[in-house]
Design a protein around this motif. Structure first.
Motif, PDB file in Angstrom:
ATOM      1  N   CYS A 216     -11.624  41.305   5.531  1.00  3.69           N
ATOM      2  CA  CYS A 216     -12.281  42.136   6.321  1.00  3.69           C
ATOM      3  C   CYS A 216     -13.115  41.044   7.755  1.00  3.69           C
ATOM      4  O   CYS A 216     -13.194  40.231   7.488  1.00  3.69           O
ATOM      5  N   SER A 217     -14.321  42.745   8.428  1.00  5.78           N
ATOM      6  CA  SER A 217     -14.692  41.650   9.385  1.00  5.78           C
ATOM      7  C   SER A 217     -16.143  41.170   9.457  1.00  5.78           C
ATOM      8  O   SER A 217     -16.696  41.948   8.869  1.00  5.78           O
ATOM      9  N   LEU A 218     -16.522  40.515  10.106  1.00  4.74           N
ATOM     10  CA  LEU A 218     -18.222  39.935  10.211  1.00  4.74           C
ATOM     11  C   LEU A 218     -17.777  39.859  11.732  1.00  4.74           C
ATOM     12  O   LEU A 218     -17.471  39.237  12.630  1.00  4.74           O
ATOM     13  N   GLN A 219     -19.423  40.585  12.043  1.00  4.86           N
ATOM     14  CA  GLN A 219     -19.722  40.180  13.531  1.00  4.86           C
ATOM     15  C   GLN A 219     -21.362  38.975  13.463  1.00  4.86           C
ATOM     16  O   GLN A 219     -21.916  40.193  13.062  1.00  4.86           O
ATOM     17  N   LEU A 220     -21.430  38.318  14.196  1.00  2.82           N
ATOM     18  CA  LEU A 220     -22.153  38.148  14.329  1.00  2.82           C
ATOM     19  C   LEU A 220     -23.317  38.573  16.167  1.00  2.82           C
ATOM     20  O   LEU A 220     -22.442  38.258  16.739  1.00  2.82           O
ATOM     21  N   SER A 221     -23.968  38.311  16.184  1.00  2.57           N
ATOM     22  CA  SER A 221     -24.826  38.412  16.404  1.00  2.57           C
ATOM     23  C   SER A 221     -26.106  37.545  17.056  1.00  2.57           C
ATOM     24  O   SER A 221     -27.006  36.627  16.521  1.00  2.57           O
ATOM     25  N   ASN A 222     -25.616  36.989  18.326  1.00  2.00           N
ATOM     26  CA  ASN A 222     -27.190  36.195  19.197  1.00  2.00           C
ATOM     27  C   ASN A 222     -28.308  36.746  19.371  1.00  2.00           C
ATOM     28  O   ASN A 222     -28.428  37.690  20.021  1.00  2.00           O
ATOM     29  N   LYS A 223     -29.220  36.274  18.922  1.00  2.00           N
ATOM     30  CA  LYS A 223     -30.501  36.987  19.190  1.00  2.00           C
ATOM     31  C   LYS A 223     -31.403  36.375  20.021  1.00  2.00           C
ATOM     32  O   LYS A 223     -32.289  36.495  20.383  1.00  2.00           O
ATOM     33  N   THR A 224     -31.188  35.510  20.896  1.00  2.00           N
ATOM     34  CA  THR A 224     -31.229  34.756  21.613  1.00  2.00           C
ATOM     35  C   THR A 224     -31.165  34.185  23.305  1.00  2.00           C
ATOM     36  O   THR A 224     -29.745  35.042  23.200  1.00  2.00           O
ATOM     37  N   ASP A 225     -31.580  33.451  23.388  1.00  2.00           N
ATOM     38  CA  ASP A 225     -31.510  33.230  25.109  1.00  2.00           C
ATOM     39  C   ASP A 225     -30.946  31.652  25.956  1.00  2.00           C
ATOM     40  O   ASP A 225     -30.289  31.621  26.016  1.00  2.00           O
ATOM     41  N   ASN A 226     -30.277  31.441  23.884  1.00  2.00           N
ATOM     42  CA  ASN A 226     -29.683  30.217  23.816  1.00  2.00           C
ATOM     43  C   ASN A 226     -27.817  30.229  23.841  1.00  2.00           C
ATOM     44  O   ASN A 226     -27.736  31.495  22.998  1.00  2.00           O
ATOM     45  N   TYR A 227     -27.301  28.699  23.880  1.00  2.00           N
ATOM     46  CA  TYR A 227     -26.014  28.846  23.545  1.00  2.00           C
ATOM     47  C   TYR A 227     -25.975  29.016  22.042  1.00  2.00           C
ATOM     48  O   TYR A 227     -27.340  28.143  21.310  1.00  2.00           O
ATOM     49  N   VAL A 228     -25.863  29.309  21.096  1.00  2.00           N
ATOM     50  CA  VAL A 228     -25.644  28.965  19.610  1.00  2.00           C
ATOM     51  C   VAL A 228     -24.457  28.811  18.914  1.00  2.00           C
ATOM     52  O   VAL A 228     -23.314  29.933  19.340  1.00  2.00           O
ATOM     53  N   ALA A 229     -23.751  27.826  18.313  1.00  2.00           N
ATOM     54  CA  ALA A 229     -22.917  27.142  17.744  1.00  2.00           C
ATOM     55  C   ALA A 229     -22.746  27.854  16.505  1.00  2.00           C
ATOM     56  O   ALA A 229     -24.012  27.736  15.431  1.00  2.00           O
ATOM     57  N   PHE A 230     -21.264  28.204  15.204  1.00  2.00           N
ATOM     58  CA  PHE A 230     -21.646  28.357  14.166  1.00  2.00           C
ATOM     59  C   PHE A 230     -20.592  27.532  13.633  1.00  2.00           C
ATOM     60  O   PHE A 230     -19.603  27.159  14.241  1.00  2.00           O
ATOM     61  N   LYS A 231     -20.270  27.891  11.848  1.00  3.94           N
ATOM     62  CA  LYS A 231     -19.264  27.723  11.131  1.00  3.94           C
ATOM     63  C   LYS A 231     -19.299  28.050  10.193  1.00  3.94           C
ATOM     64  O   LYS A 231     -20.419  28.289   9.199  1.00  3.94           O
ATOM     65  N   VAL A 232     -18.045  28.457   9.910  1.00  5.96           N
ATOM     66  CA  VAL A 232     -18.332  29.553   8.559  1.00  5.96           C
ATOM     67  C   VAL A 232     -17.636  28.284   7.416  1.00  5.96           C
ATOM     68  O   VAL A 232     -16.849  27.636   7.327  1.00  5.96           O
ATOM     69  N   LYS A 233     -18.427  28.586   6.346  1.00  2.00           N
ATOM     70  CA  LYS A 233     -17.913  27.508   4.944  1.00  2.00           C
ATOM     71  C   LYS A 233     -17.925  28.533   3.747  1.00  2.00           C
ATOM     72  O   LYS A 233     -18.303  29.499   3.671  1.00  2.00           O
ATOM     73  N   THR A 234     -16.873  28.153   2.621  1.00  2.00           N
ATOM     74  CA  THR A 234     -17.011  29.052   1.560  1.00  2.00           C
ATOM     75  C   THR A 234     -16.876  28.335   0.286  1.00  2.00           C
ATOM     76  O   THR A 234     -15.992  26.605  -0.064  1.00  2.00           O
ATOM     77  N   THR A 235     -16.928  29.056  -0.834  1.00  2.00           N
ATOM     78  CA  THR A 235     -16.613  27.865  -1.975  1.00  2.00           C
ATOM     79  C   THR A 235     -15.245  27.589  -2.433  1.00  2.00           C
ATOM     80  O   THR A 235     -15.451  26.737  -3.933  1.00  2.00           O
ATOM     81  N   ASN A 236     -14.526  28.402  -2.017  1.00  2.00           N
ATOM     82  CA  ASN A 236     -13.359  28.741  -2.355  1.00  2.00           C
ATOM     83  C   ASN A 236     -12.189  28.853  -1.271  1.00  2.00           C
ATOM     84  O   ASN A 236     -11.877  30.162  -0.633  1.00  2.00           O
ATOM     85  N   PRO A 237     -12.244  27.560  -0.894  1.00  2.00           N
ATOM     86  CA  PRO A 237     -11.518  27.398   1.179  1.00  2.00           C
ATOM     87  C   PRO A 237     -10.050  27.922   0.207  1.00  2.00           C
ATOM     88  O   PRO A 237      -9.640  28.261   1.867  1.00  2.00           O
ATOM     89  N   LYS A 238      -8.945  27.365  -1.111  1.00  2.00           N
ATOM     90  CA  LYS A 238      -8.440  27.746  -0.890  1.00  2.00           C
ATOM     91  C   LYS A 238      -7.567  29.547  -0.848  1.00  2.00           C
ATOM     92  O   LYS A 238      -6.527  29.740  -0.669  1.00  2.00           O
ATOM     93  N   LYS A 239      -8.881  30.597  -1.109  1.00  2.00           N
ATOM     94  CA  LYS A 239      -8.191  31.922  -1.096  1.00  2.00           C
ATOM     95  C   LYS A 239      -8.835  32.119  -0.117  1.00  2.00           C
ATOM     96  O   LYS A 239      -8.460  33.534  -0.205  1.00  2.00           O
ATOM     97  N   TYR A 240      -9.141  31.925   0.344  1.00  2.00           N
ATOM     98  CA  TYR A 240      -9.760  32.553   2.112  1.00  2.00           C
ATOM     99  C   TYR A 240      -9.925  32.268   3.624  1.00  2.00           C
ATOM    100  O   TYR A 240      -9.289  30.060   2.942  1.00  2.00           O
ATOM    101  N   CYS A 241      -9.217  32.802   4.543  1.00  2.00           N
ATOM    102  CA  CYS A 241      -8.964  32.247   5.904  1.00  2.00           C
ATOM    103  C   CYS A 241      -9.739  32.849   6.480  1.00  2.00           C
ATOM    104  O   CYS A 241      -9.780  33.747   6.368  1.00  2.00           O
TER     105      CYS A 241
END
Length: 238
Positions: free
Chosen positions: A26-51
């Motif tokens: 499934c897809s997830l779209q991230l939108s930057n609402k600011t005028d700045n550069y924004v870094a992101f990181k995605v974590k999960t409670t089950n890293p072996k199950k998801y990529c």
């Protein structure tokens, strides 16, 4: 939609159409609402199950970034199709011109004094349409069971049996009629031969009677009667 001060995510839940032994994304779209550069990181409670690809990145000002989350093939479904897995989206302002290769784990460390925005996302499993229900809605083709593509239904079987039996009976009747016709033909031929013989003898008697100048003899009368009986027999048979 899940909204924060830096990034908003669409949708607000990660929905997977769950199927056993099948990898699902499934897809997830991230939108930057600011005028700045924004870094992101995605974590999960089950890293072996998801990529997650990409699991870190930079969203340019007023821009968007697509993240693909893939669930590995599962051997069994959870009770009541309820999933307790969760994802955490972390975002932080960074210097202009920063790239994904410049991102470090320290940037998302709150203890180091960084202002990190966090947004939690739930995982939702969606049951696929039941093949049994689909079959009942469309309905099977009339008179055909498609259980293994080989068997007709009871009505077809009975109809076929009747047709087969009637065909055999018709063949038997035809054979009997044929035998009777053959027998009658033989009798007819014999009767015709006998009639011709009697006609021949009658002609002889006529000629002999005309020569002698006498009347019709008793034998002549008997031959005429016999000829009439034979002809009557032939007409009765046919």
């Amino acid at each position: 939609m899940s909204t924060g001060e830096l990034l908003s995510s669409e949708p607000s839940e990660l929905k997977f159409p769950f199927e056993l032994k099948k990898q699902i994304s499934c897809s997830l779209q991230l939108s930057n609402k600011t005028d700045n550069y924004v870094a992101f990181k995605v974590k999960t409670t089950n890293p072996k199950k998801y990529c997650v690809r990409p699991n870190t990145g930079v969203v340019l000002p007023r821009s968007t970034c697509d993240v693909i989350v893939t669930m590995q093939a599962q051997k069994e479904a959870p009770p009541d199709m309820q999933c307790r897995d969760k994802f955490l989206l972390q975002s932080v302002k960074v210097n202009d011109g920063l790239t994904a290769n410049d991102i470090t784990a320290e940037m998302f460390n709150k203890e180091a004094g960084n202002v990190v925005e966090e947004c939690k996302l739930k995982v939702v499993y969606i049951s696929p349409p039941s093949t049994a229900q689909e079959g009942s809605e469309e309905g099977p083709s009339p008179g055909v069971s498609f259980s293994d593509g080989k068997h007709a239904n009871a009505a077809e079987f009975a109809s076929g049996a009747r047709t087969f039996t009637e065909g055999l009976e018709a063949q038997e009747i035809s054979s009997e009629e044929k035998a009777l016709m053959t027998k009658l033909t033989e009798e007819k031929n014999k009767a015709i031969q006998q009639s011709n013989k009697l006609r021949h003898e009658l002609d002889l008697f006529k000629r002999e009677g005309s020569k002698s100048g006498g009347g019709v003899s008793f034998m002549f009368v008997m031959l005429i009667g016999l000829l009439g009986i034979v002809m009557g027999y032939i007409m009765k048979k046919w």
